[in-house]
Motif scaffolding. Structure first.
Motif, PDB file in Angstrom:
ATOM      1  N   ARG A  98       7.813  -1.680  14.630  1.00 21.85           N
ATOM      2  CA  ARG A  98       8.686  -1.495  15.940  1.00 21.85           C
ATOM      3  C   ARG A  98       7.722  -1.097  16.863  1.00 21.85           C
ATOM      4  N   ASN A  99       6.528  -0.577  16.581  1.00 27.50           N
ATOM      5  CA  ASN A  99       5.583   0.206  18.018  1.00 27.50           C
ATOM      6  C   ASN A  99       4.656  -0.817  18.248  1.00 27.50           C
ATOM      7  N   GLY A 100       4.815  -1.990  17.827  1.00 26.49           N
ATOM      8  CA  GLY A 100       4.075  -3.133  18.314  1.00 26.49           C
ATOM      9  C   GLY A 100       2.556  -3.486  17.853  1.00 26.49           C
ATOM     10  N   VAL A 101       2.159  -2.879  16.485  1.00 21.20           N
ATOM     11  CA  VAL A 101       0.933  -3.131  16.115  1.00 21.20           C
ATOM     12  C   VAL A 101       0.870  -4.709  15.859  1.00 21.20           C
ATOM     13  N   ASP A 102      -0.481  -4.941  15.971  1.00 20.25           N
ATOM     14  CA  ASP A 102      -0.748  -6.404  15.823  1.00 20.25           C
ATOM     15  C   ASP A 102      -0.892  -6.886  14.222  1.00 20.25           C
ATOM     16  N   GLY A 103      -1.159  -5.728  13.301  1.00 18.05           N
ATOM     17  CA  GLY A 103      -0.928  -6.081  12.075  1.00 18.05           C
ATOM     18  C   GLY A 103      -0.694  -4.819  11.020  1.00 18.05           C
ATOM     19  N   ILE A 104      -0.446  -4.788   9.944  1.00 18.83           N
ATOM     20  CA  ILE A 104      -0.459  -3.589   8.980  1.00 18.83           C
ATOM     21  C   ILE A 104      -1.223  -3.855   7.949  1.00 18.83           C
ATOM     22  N   ARG A 105      -1.693  -2.965   7.164  1.00 15.13           N
ATOM     23  CA  ARG A 105      -2.274  -3.156   5.972  1.00 15.13           C
ATOM     24  C   ARG A 105      -1.595  -2.295   4.896  1.00 15.13           C
ATOM     25  N   ILE A 106      -1.029  -2.911   3.796  1.00 16.89           N
ATOM     26  CA  ILE A 106      -0.300  -1.918   3.014  1.00 16.89           C
ATOM     27  C   ILE A 106      -1.194  -2.233   1.430  1.00 16.89           C
ATOM     28  N   ASN A 107      -1.119  -1.108   0.697  1.00 18.28           N
ATOM     29  CA  ASN A 107      -1.543  -1.180  -0.654  1.00 18.28           C
ATOM     30  C   ASN A 107      -0.481  -1.490  -1.766  1.00 18.28           C
ATOM     31  N   PRO A 108      -0.775  -2.457  -2.201  1.00 17.84           N
ATOM     32  CA  PRO A 108       0.363  -3.019  -3.281  1.00 17.84           C
ATOM     33  C   PRO A 108       0.622  -2.056  -4.410  1.00 17.84           C
ATOM     34  N   GLY A 109      -0.621  -1.206  -4.819  1.00 18.37           N
ATOM     35  CA  GLY A 109      -0.510  -0.289  -5.856  1.00 18.37           C
ATOM     36  C   GLY A 109       0.546   0.930  -5.579  1.00 18.37           C
ATOM     37  N   ASN A 110       0.622   1.421  -4.147  1.00 23.43           N
ATOM     38  CA  ASN A 110       1.459   2.674  -4.230  1.00 23.43           C
ATOM     39  C   ASN A 110       2.849   2.574  -3.402  1.00 23.43           C
TER      40      ASN A 110
END
Length: 357
Positions: A98-110
């Motif tokens: 929502r705050n407009g970052v260009d990308g996110i990194r998520i960790n499938p393990g958590n």
């Protein structure tokens, strides 16, 4: 153009803010801040230092609502794409999007699969890139049990599992990483996933340690894969000031002749013939050229016996003698310089070369 033509695995091209990754785009260098993201001033200051050192994409940790709220302010004050690093709390990912970052990194393990689905739907609506960041230290428990630990096969299985989830949701703005602190495992995991998908790959050896260990592990892990045409973005992880990461990352790219960016300094290890303080000279030149984007190959040699010949392909260099040195271009000597004037004269000559091109 700072790119060098290369044989490389063909991947899908993505736009991450103003930066293209994958496809025929250059190998992109990124880093991550170690400031408290809630401290906007400190975080922006570190990002600006990273930008100056050549960082092309930056990632920041999002630990709570306040950190997520700071992202919009930070983004307005920097020039490079901003990625939010998310662990455990899917709400932070939604807030970052929502705050407009260009990308996110998520960790499938958590993060649970149903929560990841909510993140994917939000990213699809905003056209936000998601990096599926598989990490050996936080692998899903069922995969660790099935494969007997965080093996390369387990890391690959985790990535493929989440690719399938994303694709089932109609989302393909995906970037992948399969990181381990074990270099052979990391190399094998990336080779395996590269054979199974054409999504862009972000390379890195995680928890690589302080500068020397990080440089060694990254040069081996990242370097081997790049030499095989695998990889679209890279990060050298260093414990401490992240600005230290950039010279190592670009050094790997220059050594493999993948990108010609910044100063490449050749210096002999010195021997009994050396009559100048070569160590101090190299450090002074490195400091003077720090942050330079344009490529130049500089040779700093400890003696005039074979210095010019050893660095004949350098754009410019100095071979030292007793209180003086011989300056040369492409191995040809052309000017005698006093030792006290080495650095200012060398910098003047580099500027002259820049003006010629």
């Amino acid at each position: 153009m700072d790119d060098v033509s290369q044989s490389r695995r063909k991947t899908r091209k993505l736009s991450l803010g103003s930066v293209q990754i994958g496809g025929d785009a250059p190998i992109i260098v990124q880093s991550m801040t170690n400031t408290d993201t809630r401290d906007v001033k400190a975080t922006v200051g570190q990002i600006q230092a990273l930008q100056q050192a050549g960082c092309e994409i930056v990632r920041v940790a999002v630990v709570d609502d306040e950190a997520a709220g700071a992202l919009a302010v930070i983004k307005k004050k920097i020039r490079i794409p901003l990625i939010a690093d998310i662990h455990f709390h899917h709400q932070m990912a939604l807030a970052a999007i929502r705050n407009g970052v260009d990308g996110i990194r998520i960790n499938p393990g958590n993060i649970a699969s149903d929560k990841i689905a909510k993140i994917v739907r939000a990213a699809k609506e905003r056209q936000t890139v998601i990096r599926i960041g598989v990490n050996a230290g936080s692998l899903e428990k069922d995969l660790a049990l099935q494969y007997g630990g965080p093996t390369a096969q387990a890391l690959c299985a985790s990535a493929l599992r989440h690719i399938e989830l994303f694709e089932d949701l109609g989302f393909d703005r995906i970037k992948l990483s399969l990181k381990s602190s074990d270099v052979p495992v990391m190399i094998q995991a990336y080779r395996m996933i590269a054979a199974r998908t054409d999504y862009p790959l972000h390379l890195g050896v995680t928890e690589a340690g302080t500068l020397v260990d990080a440089a060694i592990k990254s040069a081996l892990g990242i370097g081997v894969l790049l030499s095989e045409g695998i990889g679209d973005t890279i990060r050298v992880s260093v414990t401490g000031d992240p600005v230290q990461e950039l010279p190592v990352a670009y050094g790997i790219l220059r050594a493999l002749k993948i990108r010609r960016v910044g100063p490449e300094i050749i210096a002999c290890p010195t021997c009994g013939r050396c009559r100048i303080d070569l160590t101090s000279l190299v450090k002074e030149v490195e400091k003077a050229l720090a942050g330079r984007k344009k490529y130049v190959k500089v040779a700093l040699m400890g003696c005039v016996v074979n210095g010019p010949g050893e660095a004949a392909d350098a754009d410019i260099g100095i071979a030292g003698g007793h209180g003086f040195g011989m300056m040369f271009k492409k191995g040809v000597a052309y000017k005698k310089v006093k030792e006290k004037d080495f650095v200012p004269v060398l910098l003047e000559e580099i500027q002259a070369l820049d003006n010629e091109t």
